[in-house]
Scaffold this motif. Structure first.
Motif, PDB file in Angstrom:
ATOM      1  N   UNK A   1       0.829  -1.211   0.000  1.00 26.94           N
ATOM      2  CA  UNK A   1       0.000   0.000   0.000  1.00 26.94           C
ATOM      3  C   UNK A   1       0.861   1.258   0.000  1.00 26.94           C
ATOM      4  N   UNK A   2       2.133   1.117   0.418  1.00 26.96           N
ATOM      5  CA  UNK A   2       3.063   2.253   0.431  1.00 26.96           C
ATOM      6  C   UNK A   2       3.930   2.252  -0.832  1.00 26.96           C
ATOM      7  N   UNK A   3       3.585   1.392  -1.798  1.00 27.09           N
ATOM      8  CA  UNK A   3       4.354   1.346  -3.054  1.00 27.09           C
ATOM      9  C   UNK A   3       5.704   0.659  -2.896  1.00 27.09           C
ATOM     10  N   UNK A   4       5.786  -0.268  -1.924  1.00 29.28           N
ATOM     11  CA  UNK A   4       7.056  -0.949  -1.632  1.00 29.28           C
ATOM     12  C   UNK A   4       6.838  -2.467  -1.664  1.00 29.28           C
ATOM     13  N   UNK A   5       7.744  -3.178  -2.351  1.00 29.39           N
ATOM     14  CA  UNK A   5       7.687  -4.643  -2.367  1.00 29.39           C
ATOM     15  C   UNK A   5       8.523  -5.191  -1.218  1.00 29.39           C
ATOM     16  N   UNK A   6       7.893  -6.032  -0.389  1.00 23.87           N
ATOM     17  CA  UNK A   6       8.625  -6.704   0.701  1.00 23.87           C
ATOM     18  C   UNK A   6       9.279  -7.947   0.088  1.00 23.87           C
ATOM     19  N   UNK A   7      10.549  -7.815  -0.254  1.00 22.21           N
ATOM     20  CA  UNK A   7      11.284  -8.882  -0.957  1.00 22.21           C
ATOM     21  C   UNK A   7      11.617 -10.023  -0.007  1.00 22.21           C
ATOM     22  N   UNK A   8      12.239  -9.686   1.138  1.00 19.77           N
ATOM     23  CA  UNK A   8      12.559 -10.688   2.153  1.00 19.77           C
ATOM     24  C   UNK A   8      12.771  -9.982   3.490  1.00 19.77           C
ATOM     25  N   UNK A   9      12.848 -10.768   4.571  1.00 16.74           N
ATOM     26  CA  UNK A   9      13.100 -10.178   5.891  1.00 16.74           C
ATOM     27  C   UNK A   9      13.562 -11.257   6.845  1.00 16.74           C
ATOM     28  N   UNK A  10      14.176 -10.804   7.930  1.00 12.88           N
ATOM     29  CA  UNK A  10      14.707 -11.719   8.955  1.00 12.88           C
ATOM     30  C   UNK A  10      14.026 -11.425  10.282  1.00 12.88           C
ATOM     31  N   UNK A  11      13.592 -12.483  10.973  1.00 19.95           N
ATOM     32  CA  UNK A  11      12.991 -12.329  12.299  1.00 19.95           C
ATOM     33  C   UNK A  11      13.748 -13.165  13.320  1.00 19.95           C
ATOM     34  N   UNK A  12      13.688 -12.718  14.576  1.00 21.06           N
ATOM     35  CA  UNK A  12      14.250 -13.499  15.685  1.00 21.06           C
ATOM     36  C   UNK A  12      13.178 -13.645  16.765  1.00 21.06           C
ATOM     37  N   UNK A  13      13.171 -14.801  17.405  1.00 18.96           N
ATOM     38  CA  UNK A  13      12.158 -15.078  18.435  1.00 18.96           C
ATOM     39  C   UNK A  13      12.820 -15.467  19.756  1.00 18.96           C
ATOM     40  N   UNK A  14      12.043 -15.333  20.823  1.00 20.40           N
ATOM     41  CA  UNK A  14      12.538 -15.764  22.132  1.00 20.40           C
ATOM     42  C   UNK A  14      11.374 -16.060  23.050  1.00 20.40           C
ATOM     43  N   UNK A  15      11.688 -16.704  24.171  1.00 16.62           N
ATOM     44  CA  UNK A  15      10.650 -17.108  25.129  1.00 16.62           C
ATOM     45  C   UNK A  15      10.513 -16.105  26.257  1.00 16.62           C
ATOM     46  N   UNK A  16       9.265 -15.879  26.649  1.00 17.13           N
ATOM     47  CA  UNK A  16       8.930 -14.989  27.754  1.00 17.13           C
ATOM     48  C   UNK A  16       7.810 -15.652  28.540  1.00 17.13           C
ATOM     49  N   UNK A  17       8.109 -16.101  29.736  1.00 19.87           N
ATOM     50  CA  UNK A  17       7.107 -16.747  30.593  1.00 19.87           C
ATOM     51  C   UNK A  17       6.294 -17.807  29.853  1.00 19.87           C
ATOM     52  N   UNK A  18       7.012 -18.681  29.147  1.00 19.20           N
ATOM     53  CA  UNK A  18       6.356 -19.804  28.487  1.00 19.20           C
ATOM     54  C   UNK A  18       5.721 -19.479  27.144  1.00 19.20           C
TER      55      UNK A  18
END
Ligand code: ADP
Ligand code: UDP
Length: 236
Positions: free
Chosen positions: A168-185
């Motif tokens: 919608x902003x005229x930008x293609x999301x080609x790729x991305x990196x995410x990181x996850x972690x645990x918080x109280x289960x």
């Protein structure tokens, strides 16, 4: 909220303890690095622009039901987050072929994929973040089978939210990196979402609007990050 001792100085953020043992103080730096720290520079305003884009995107994800570590911004360059026990893997989703996938498989950059591709990398600068699979992660004890399934589901869910948001902003999301972690289960999305960890191309001109401008010496790095913020409606 009180800022206490520095726990970690990363390549683009510092992490401080706070007076609440469950919360961390992240500071977004102007440091730009590429190739596992081999290339370095200071980019004026990068910390501020990334902190604000990150806050905006984390807010959109929370609103769409994706649980994240984000609590609130503390200043132009600082954010309060929940303290996660991070899993040592990076989750990448690709909508268009670029970067390491293009090199690894000999597929030209810009090839649009018929469905998003998911990849895991082991988070290790010393080993240059090698590509790994579910089996490595489970057998080597970096995450459980259940955590693997949840990371994948959440990473694809983020794509469902962010692809149309950027489009919608005229930008293609080609790729991305995410990181996850645990918080109280609970497994929460951590780290940041900004042009440092995504590939963003102008939908019309295909011009790069992300960290590849720095990696590939294309110039106008921060000007383009600011343009991303402007198009998303992020106030700077
Ligand atoms: P790097 O470690 O790759 O140099 P950064 O400069 O972004 O990266 O440093 C931030 C560090 O903080 C990263 O290692 C990231 O995994 C970690 N981190 C991000 N969010 C959280 C969180 N909520 N709790 C604990 N650690 C976090
Ligand atoms: N990425 C990241 N941190 C990393 C590795 C990759 O943020 O340590 C992001 C990168 O910006 C891109 C996506 O993940 O948006 C895929 O990166 P790729 O595997 O193509 O690696 P690259 O060639 O960029 O090192």
């Amino acid at each position: 909220m009180e800022k206490r001792q520095e726990l970690y100085r990363g390549k683009s953020k510092t992490v401080h303890a706070t007076d609440d043992p469950d919360l961390l103080w992240l500071t977004f730096l102007n440091d730009a690095t590429a190739f596992d720290g081999a290339k370095k520079a200071q980019l004026d305003r990068k910390g501020e622009v990334n902190c604000k884009i990150n806050a905006f995107i984390m807010g959109k994800l929370e609103a769409a039901g994706v649980r994240t570590h984000f609590v609130r911004v503390l200043s132009d360059t600082e954010a309060l987050v929940r303290k996660l026990t991070m899993l040592p893997v990076e989750c990448v989703v690709r909508n268009v072929v670029a970067g390491s996938m293009s090199k690894r498989l000999g597929i030209p950059e810009g090839t649009v994929l018929p469905a998003p591709i998911f990849e895991f990398f082991y988070k290790s600068d010393a080993l240059h973040d090698p590509l790994i699979n579910d089996s490595h992660i489970e057998v080597l004890g970096w995450a459980t089978r259940d955590e693997i399934a949840r990371m994948k589901a959440l990473t694809f869910r983020v794509n469902d939210v962010l692809k149309p948001l950027f489009a919608a902003a005229g930008i293609t999301l080609v790729d991305y990196k995410l990181e996850f972690g645990n918080y109280r289960g609970e497994l929460l999305l951590g780290d940041e979402l900004s042009p440092d960890g995504c590939r963003l191309w102008d939908s019309t001109t295909q011009e790069k609007m992300d960290k590849d401008r720095f990696r590939r010496d294309l110039g106008n790095v921060i000007e383009m990050y600011i343009e991303v913020a402007k198009r998303l409606g992020v106030p700077l």
